[in-house]
Design a protein around this motif. Sequence first.
Motif, PDB file in Angstrom:
ATOM      1  N   GLU A   1       0.899  -1.187  -0.062  1.00  0.00           N
ATOM      2  CA  GLU A   1      -0.069  -0.102   0.140  1.00  0.00           C
ATOM      3  C   GLU A   1       1.005   1.282  -0.006  1.00  0.00           C
TER       4      GLU A   1
ATOM      5  N   ASP B   1      -7.959  -0.142  -5.912  1.00  0.00           N
ATOM      6  CA  ASP B   1      -8.000  -0.789  -4.722  1.00  0.00           C
ATOM      7  C   ASP B   1      -9.320  -1.702  -5.244  1.00  0.00           C
TER       8      ASP B   1
ATOM      9  N   SER C   1      -3.612  -3.737  -3.326  1.00  0.00           N
ATOM     10  CA  SER C   1      -2.653  -4.036  -2.261  1.00  0.00           C
ATOM     11  C   SER C   1      -2.688  -5.591  -1.681  1.00  0.00           C
TER      12      SER C   1
END
Length: 382
Positions: free
Chosen positions: A35, A154, A189
Amino acid sequence: MPLIPLQGHEKMRAALAKSVRENDLPHSLLLHGPEGIGKERFGLWLAQRIVCEDPEAATEPCGKCLHCRLVERLEHPDVHWFFPLPRPDAAGDRLRDKLEESRAAELVARRADPFHVPAYERAPAYFLAAIRTLQELAGNRPAMGSRKVFVVGDAEAMVPQESSQEAANAFLKLLEEPPADTTLVLTSSTPGALLPTIRSRVLPVRMLPLAAEEVADFLVTRKGMPAAEAEGVAALSEGAIGRALRLLPSGDGPGPLEKQRQAGRALLLAATADGPTARLAAALAEAPTGGRGEFTGTLEAFAVWLRDLMAAASGAEELVVNGNDVAMLSQVVRRRDIRPLGVGLALDRVQRAAELASGNVNPQLILADLLRGVRRDLMGAA
């Protein structure tokens, strides 16, 4: 304001730019890695490279043509940036409109402030209505050039719950039959959280953290920080510019990650303190409901401090992330006779606590049990 230039990742830039030049870039990619290392910014850079109209551009987009300038201002009609959003109070067609309004407002904020960090009261996710909008845009012809590019940040947020996979399944249909003029760039991530059927239809591109020197250079050149201060923040960033920015002061107080870092330190000291008072006080200080994202972040920060404790107990102080606290960690090791094996057990316990935190379990109860168990792991004491 234009987007901040992409920092680092030169080898990956060169490889994907070569694929663009040779017309060999897959229709669907998955940029995955830790991340905050710049995956979405890299996706926007790739979009700019794809739509750049300069035939002489080798690795980097020219930055001068109309297409490049529009991408940098987040205004290109063929480059679409999607990201998870909180669910608005609406349903049906109204939900779709509300989500688009929220996305537009978020893009306005990101145009105005290149360092903007979203803050939501509700957990963001992808909803079926948003994916329907994405599908509709993908079905349209390009407005300016020959291709459309979608950056879907994401992407793991398409499956907020195991029993709610409608958004992911709808997106899967687009991956199975993408329009010939469309490139899809997903970022994640936690790629393992994506549906296996989605992972099987994208080219995975592993992105690595930046060197600490690259993060420090970014903070000096883009944020105007003194070099010594930038180096200190970069050392805590784990090679992630996004993480470094969240460590910086925000308003009149510390940044969100700095708050979590301090909270993790407090948990370590509570777990190794004399008697149960400090542990119980730390547990009661946690809100019993709400803010689960913040609580999970605190547990992650606690795990970092435990890994630092393991490094100190192993005589590997150079591996300590929180380098300014080496003396404190070494003192805890000596005073409590900490052994690396015990720290390993404590780290496993924190992981199990994080899994509980993702469910509907009272954070105070989680923390009280966790700190008692960590103390037992570290010192063999109840």
